[in-house]
Design a protein around this motif. Structure first.
Motif, PDB file in Angstrom:
ATOM      1  N   ARG A 262       0.865  -1.201  -0.054  1.00  0.00           N
ATOM      2  CA  ARG A 262      -0.162   0.104   0.037  1.00  0.00           C
ATOM      3  C   ARG A 262       0.827   1.132  -0.037  1.00  0.00           C
ATOM      4  NH1 ARG A 262      -3.505   2.511   5.026  1.00  0.00           N
ATOM      5  NH2 ARG A 262      -3.597   4.508   4.196  1.00  0.00           N
ATOM      6  N   LEU A 265       1.531   2.191  -3.321  1.00  0.00           N
ATOM      7  CA  LEU A 265       0.019   2.663  -4.165  1.00  0.00           C
ATOM      8  C   LEU A 265       0.025   3.927  -3.704  1.00  0.00           C
ATOM      9  CD1 LEU A 265      -2.357   2.005  -5.759  1.00  0.00           C
ATOM     10  CD2 LEU A 265      -3.397   1.124  -3.692  1.00  0.00           C
ATOM     11  N   ALA A 269      -0.185   7.320  -5.879  1.00  0.00           N
ATOM     12  CA  ALA A 269      -1.659   7.858  -6.245  1.00  0.00           C
ATOM     13  C   ALA A 269      -1.873   9.229  -5.745  1.00  0.00           C
ATOM     14  CB  ALA A 269      -2.430   6.925  -5.692  1.00  0.00           C
ATOM     15  N   ARG A 313      -5.288  -3.756  -6.319  1.00  0.00           N
ATOM     16  CA  ARG A 313      -5.713  -2.257  -6.502  1.00  0.00           C
ATOM     17  C   ARG A 313      -3.912  -1.592  -7.062  1.00  0.00           C
ATOM     18  NH1 ARG A 313      -6.609   0.110  -0.782  1.00  0.00           N
ATOM     19  NH2 ARG A 313      -6.475   1.985  -2.112  1.00  0.00           N
ATOM     20  N   LEU A 314      -3.158  -2.144  -6.676  1.00  0.00           N
ATOM     21  CA  LEU A 314      -1.989  -1.977  -7.300  1.00  0.00           C
ATOM     22  C   LEU A 314      -1.949  -1.793  -8.887  1.00  0.00           C
ATOM     23  CD1 LEU A 314       0.686  -0.412  -6.815  1.00  0.00           C
ATOM     24  CD2 LEU A 314       1.733  -2.517  -6.592  1.00  0.00           C
ATOM     25  N   ASN A 316      -4.321  -2.386 -11.079  1.00  0.00           N
ATOM     26  CA  ASN A 316      -5.353  -1.794 -11.554  1.00  0.00           C
ATOM     27  C   ASN A 316      -5.514  -0.337 -11.392  1.00  0.00           C
ATOM     28  OD1 ASN A 316      -6.671  -4.266 -12.729  1.00  0.00           O
ATOM     29  ND2 ASN A 316      -7.507  -4.518 -10.606  1.00  0.00           N
ATOM     30  N   HIS A 317      -4.513   0.226 -10.775  1.00  0.00           N
ATOM     31  CA  HIS A 317      -4.257   1.862 -10.631  1.00  0.00           C
ATOM     32  C   HIS A 317      -4.205   2.579 -11.939  1.00  0.00           C
ATOM     33  CE1 HIS A 317      -3.381   5.876  -9.407  1.00  0.00           C
ATOM     34  NE2 HIS A 317      -3.835   5.543  -8.227  1.00  0.00           N
ATOM     35  N   ARG A 319      -2.524   4.889 -12.903  1.00  0.00           N
ATOM     36  CA  ARG A 319      -1.145   5.491 -13.273  1.00  0.00           C
ATOM     37  C   ARG A 319      -0.140   4.390 -13.265  1.00  0.00           C
ATOM     38  NH1 ARG A 319       1.889   9.849  -9.810  1.00  0.00           N
ATOM     39  NH2 ARG A 319       3.326   9.832 -11.953  1.00  0.00           N
TER      40      ARG A 319
END
Length: 400
Positions: A262, A265, A269, A313-314, A316-317, A319
């Motif tokens: 996280r 991320l 982000a 989550r990482l 699919n981010h 950026r």
């Protein structure tokens, strides 16, 4: 810019039929471009958990001492020779090595590895630029963690290790490293991450207050290492989160792995106002900065014992771009397992990542995992040969 003499990315000449076969295998897993804009300069970025930690030693430099040489007839030298041959075969421009111990004389140790193992043979490769720094593994914790009345390694450390620097990291580069702009997050405290996933048992904190207040988030460290490629700066975001195993119902390692991932991320982000580095500067990566997240993250979005949601989550981010490196060797190792072509670890999981920012263009990617029929399979046939992880690479084009 400084590059190894006679080398040109994408047109590397391989000597011998064996290396030609491996190069063909690597290119089979080429991925589609994620960014159609014009770009100028290709670079190859890689990560490799070399498993070169001193497993059988209680010191910080035994594995790569002056006595460990390529001509030595022992398993230590053979393993390191094979690790070097993997790097020579793939020839990355920038490569992170996980589980390369941080010694009392770290740059001398790295120089020994370069001169005696990488810069020799039919296909020598040189990395004039190097970065390493201390890690939390083996560093004694200020209070007793396991409740036995003593503070000692490896149980009572910020990160599991038998000596300071155990399971360290090294970044090798053919392009200049902007040392004055490096940021490290070794001492960032876990409790200072908002909504930290603190370990619990039956709803009660697992750590005592004095333990939790001192606990660092990084099991090794997190590095932001800017590399200058021509006029373009690329931030190499390197780490090696703890494996989400070897704990109990409190899931302290699973939760820590989740929050170590996280951190990156949040960093890319724009959610890292809380994050301070080891020099006391706050905040994350500037919007628009080019980056590549690299390392053995010990996590998968689809399998394994970890908390998969953070890896999902990482990946699919918006950026982050996932080039999904693959290899025929991984498929051959587990032909009946869906998605096995993306595995990077011998036990059957995608654990190692090279994740560029969407601002870069991924031209090709792969995992060095020769099939049993290929000449270089001996480099990966078991852990003793080189490592239980495979080198993962991505070719990137930088914007004009």
């Amino acid at each position: 810019m400084k590059t190894a003499k006679g080398e040109y990315r994408g047109k590397v000449k391989f000597i011998g039929l064996a290396l030609v076969a491996v190069w063909g295998m690597l290119l089979m897993s080429a991925c589609q471009s994620n960014n159609p804009t014009e770009v100028s300069m290709p670079i190859r970025v890689a990560t490799f958990n070399v498993s070169m930690e001193a497993r059988n030693y209680q010191s910080d430099s035994a594995l790569l001492s002056d006595q460990v040489l390529p001509q030595a007839l022992d398993a230590r030298a053979e393993q390191i020779v094979n690790i070097a041959k993997v790097i020579q075969a793939v020839r990355p421009d920038i490569v992170l090595l996980n589980e390369f111990d941080y010694s009392a004389t770290p740059y001398a140790t790295i120089e020994h590895f370069k001169q005696q193992f990488l810069n020799v043979g039919d296909q020598p490769v040189d990395y004039p630029y190097v970065y390493t720094s201390p890690v939390n593994t083996g560093e004694l914790f200020p209070v007793d963690l396991d409740g036995d009345g003593e503070i000692r390694q490896p149980a009572d450390t910020y990160g599991f290790g038998y000596f300071p620097g155990h399971y360290g990291m090294v970044l090798l580069s053919r392009y200049p490293i902007v040392h004055q702009a490096v940021r490290t997050f070794q001492t960032f405290r876990w409790q200072d991450m908002p909504d930290a996933l603190a370990p619990e048992i039956d709803g009660q904190p697992y750590y005592q207050p004095e333990q939790w207040q001192a606990m660092r988030l990084s099991s090794k460290s997190h590095w932001d290492v800017p590399v200058k490629v021509g006029d373009t700066e690329v931030h190499i975001l390197a780490s090696h989160p703890t494996p989400p195993v070897f704990d109990g119902p409190e899931d302290r390692n699973g939760r820590r792995n989740h929050d170590e991932i996280r951190l990156w991320l949040d960093y890319v982000a724009g959610n890292a106002d809380y994050l301070y580095d080891d020099h006391g500067a706050y905040g994350g990566l500037a919007q628009g900065a080019h980056f590549v997240i690299v390392g053995d993250l010990n996590a998968s979005a689809t399998e394994g014992d970890g908390r998969r949601v953070m890896m999902q989550r990482l990946l699919n981010h918006p950026r982050v771009y996932d080039p999904k490196p693959a290899s025929p060797g991984a498929s051959a190792a587990r032909p009946d397992q869906p998605g096995s072509e993306y595995h990077t670890a011998a036990w059957g999981m995608r654990a190692d990542y090279v994740l560029p920012s969407q601002s870069l263009t991924a031209q090709a990617s792969g995992v060095f995992w020769p099939t049993p029929e290929e000449p270089l399979h001996y480099l990966v046939k078991d852990r003793q040969s080189s490592s239980d992880h495979r080198l993962v690479w991505v070719d990137l084009l930088l914007p004009e």
